[in-house]
Design a protein around this motif. Sequence first.
Motif, mmCIF file in Angstrom:
data_model
loop_
_atom_site.group_PDB
_atom_site.id
_atom_site.type_symbol
_atom_site.label_atom_id
_atom_site.label_comp_id
_atom_site.label_asym_id
_atom_site.label_seq_id
_atom_site.Cartn_x
_atom_site.Cartn_y
_atom_site.Cartn_z
ATOM 1 N N ASN A 34 0.876 -1.267 0.137
ATOM 2 C CA ASN A 34 0.130 -0.031 -0.190
ATOM 3 C C ASN A 34 0.836 1.245 0.084
ATOM 4 N N PRO A 35 0.712 2.155 -0.775
ATOM 5 C CA PRO A 35 1.396 3.393 -1.022
ATOM 6 C C PRO A 35 1.410 4.199 0.349
ATOM 7 N N ALA A 36 0.545 3.938 1.133
ATOM 8 C CA ALA A 36 0.276 4.820 2.503
ATOM 9 C C ALA A 36 0.956 3.985 3.539
ATOM 10 N N ARG A 37 1.722 2.958 3.497
ATOM 11 C CA ARG A 37 1.946 2.145 4.486
ATOM 12 C C ARG A 37 2.997 2.848 5.383
ATOM 13 N N GLN A 38 3.720 3.826 4.736
ATOM 14 C CA GLN A 38 4.710 4.497 5.828
ATOM 15 C C GLN A 38 4.520 6.035 5.893
ATOM 16 N N ALA A 90 -5.974 -5.426 -15.349
ATOM 17 C CA ALA A 90 -6.978 -5.855 -14.279
ATOM 18 C C ALA A 90 -6.068 -6.190 -13.147
ATOM 19 N N ASP A 91 -4.948 -6.890 -13.176
ATOM 20 C CA ASP A 91 -4.466 -7.377 -11.988
ATOM 21 C C ASP A 91 -3.526 -6.372 -11.282
ATOM 22 N N GLU A 92 -2.996 -5.411 -12.133
ATOM 23 C CA GLU A 92 -2.581 -3.877 -11.504
ATOM 24 C C GLU A 92 -3.545 -3.176 -10.899
ATOM 25 N N GLU A 93 -4.871 -3.194 -11.555
ATOM 26 C CA GLU A 93 -6.029 -2.597 -10.867
ATOM 27 C C GLU A 93 -6.433 -3.167 -9.750
ATOM 28 N N ARG A 94 -6.341 -4.441 -9.490
ATOM 29 C CA ARG A 94 -6.830 -4.915 -8.327
ATOM 30 C C ARG A 94 -6.228 -4.546 -7.031
ATOM 31 N N ASP A 95 -4.798 -4.292 -7.239
ATOM 32 C CA ASP A 95 -4.020 -3.608 -6.021
ATOM 33 C C ASP A 95 -4.930 -2.110 -5.802
ATOM 34 N N HIS A 96 -5.146 -1.436 -6.428
ATOM 35 C CA HIS A 96 -5.961 -0.299 -6.187
ATOM 36 C C HIS A 96 -7.265 -0.536 -5.456
ATOM 37 N N LEU A 97 -7.855 -1.766 -5.928
ATOM 38 C CA LEU A 97 -9.101 -2.066 -5.197
ATOM 39 C C LEU A 97 -8.774 -2.441 -3.642
ATOM 40 N N HIS A 98 -7.801 -3.349 -3.381
ATOM 41 C CA HIS A 98 -7.304 -3.501 -2.161
ATOM 42 C C HIS A 98 -7.147 -2.368 -1.176
ATOM 43 N N TRP A 99 -6.229 -1.396 -1.919
ATOM 44 C CA TRP A 99 -5.755 -0.336 -1.272
ATOM 45 C C TRP A 99 -6.741 0.573 -0.734
ATOM 46 N N CYS A 100 -8.047 0.969 -1.611
ATOM 47 C CA CYS A 100 -9.121 1.679 -1.246
ATOM 48 C C CYS A 100 -9.801 0.903 -0.225
ATOM 49 N N GLU A 101 -10.125 -0.375 -0.180
ATOM 50 C CA GLU A 101 -10.791 -1.115 0.895
ATOM 51 C C GLU A 101 -10.163 -0.913 2.154
ATOM 52 N N GLU A 102 -8.783 -1.102 2.162
ATOM 53 C CA GLU A 102 -8.088 -0.833 3.385
ATOM 54 C C GLU A 102 -8.194 0.301 4.139
ATOM 55 N N ARG A 103 -8.320 1.455 3.162
ATOM 56 C CA ARG A 103 -8.414 2.891 3.684
ATOM 57 C C ARG A 103 -9.781 3.163 4.171
ATOM 58 N N ILE A 104 -10.843 2.506 3.406
ATOM 59 C CA ILE A 104 -12.215 2.820 3.800
ATOM 60 C C ILE A 104 -12.427 2.000 5.433
ATOM 61 N N GLY A 105 -11.856 0.768 5.578
ATOM 62 C CA GLY A 105 -11.826 0.332 6.745
ATOM 63 C C GLY A 105 -11.064 1.065 8.120
ATOM 64 N N ARG A 167 -4.514 10.387 0.617
ATOM 65 C CA ARG A 167 -3.749 11.160 -0.644
ATOM 66 C C ARG A 167 -2.783 10.507 -1.247
ATOM 67 N N ALA A 168 -2.029 9.739 -0.418
ATOM 68 C CA ALA A 168 -0.796 8.993 -0.936
ATOM 69 C C ALA A 168 -1.456 7.630 -2.002
ATOM 70 N N ILE A 169 -2.566 7.134 -1.734
ATOM 71 C CA ILE A 169 -3.266 6.282 -2.256
ATOM 72 C C ILE A 169 -3.683 6.644 -3.669
ATOM 73 N N VAL A 170 -4.601 7.703 -3.579
ATOM 74 C CA VAL A 170 -5.077 8.310 -4.701
ATOM 75 C C VAL A 170 -4.022 8.679 -5.779
ATOM 76 N N GLN A 171 -3.053 9.430 -5.043
ATOM 77 C CA GLN A 171 -1.872 9.653 -6.058
ATOM 78 C C GLN A 171 -1.206 8.773 -6.717
ATOM 79 N N GLN A 172 -0.985 7.534 -6.315
ATOM 80 C CA GLN A 172 -0.250 6.251 -6.872
ATOM 81 C C GLN A 172 -1.476 5.986 -7.959
ATOM 82 N N MET A 173 -2.743 5.767 -7.536
ATOM 83 C CA MET A 173 -3.572 5.238 -8.434
ATOM 84 C C MET A 173 -3.873 6.093 -9.620
ATOM 85 N N ARG A 174 -3.847 7.585 -9.615
ATOM 86 C CA ARG A 174 -3.713 8.174 -10.562
ATOM 87 C C ARG A 174 -2.523 8.337 -11.678
ATOM 88 N N ASP A 175 -1.484 8.057 -11.040
ATOM 89 C CA ASP A 175 -0.098 7.723 -11.977
ATOM 90 C C ASP A 175 -0.200 6.692 -12.643
#
Length: 214
Positions: A34-38, A90-105, A167-175
């Motif tokens: 996750n881009p927000a891990r640190q 799709a595999d790369e986008e699945r990471d985005h899915l997990h990152w968003c779900e983690e942050r929502i939690g 913000r870290a997650i969304v920035q990585q997703m956007r790139d």
Amino acid sequence: MNKRQMSPIDQLLSGVDNALRTVAVKNGGPARANPARQVADTELSPAERRHAAGLMRVNHAGEVAAQALYQGHAAVARDPAVAAHMRQAADEERDHLHWCEERIGELDASVSRLSPLWYAGAFAIGAASGVLGDRWSLGFVAETERQVAEHLGNHLEQLPATDLRSRAIVQQMRDEEIEHGAEAEQRGAADLPPAVRRMMQMTAKIMKRTAYRL
């Protein structure tokens, strides 16, 4: 050694498996960290938390739809290389899915209750547009990623300034959305008619307004 080309039955089973993993089953975690891990979490007001959660829920719904779009395109692609590209994206986008779900939690919220609807609708759109040919399928991907990147840029402006993890997650997703769109163009994406682009924008607005709350 070349991989065996997927039969229609293989493609159907792959689509069902991906749908279940996307909307029904927690399948481990993301392949990449996750881009927000640190990034340290910060104190947000209740209103800021609700707003950030709503935006991240929209982003999660968008990633559910992205999974379906790519799988729908792959299911009808004529060129095996294009189909493989769609599945890799799709595999790369699945990471985005997990990152968003983690942050929502972390924000004490839940993902959209309409995820199965987002997936089914997007898969149908992806398969229907892909039937026209790989150039049009790639064109649909390129335009989708352009609109998504623009939408994520707007979210970077709307997220609370102190919500550094989101913000870290969304920035990585956007790139990465920008990269996926550029890759589709390099593979020969066709330019979509303006009317189709407007229809895509209208559909996205409906989904965003609904997923923000549901």
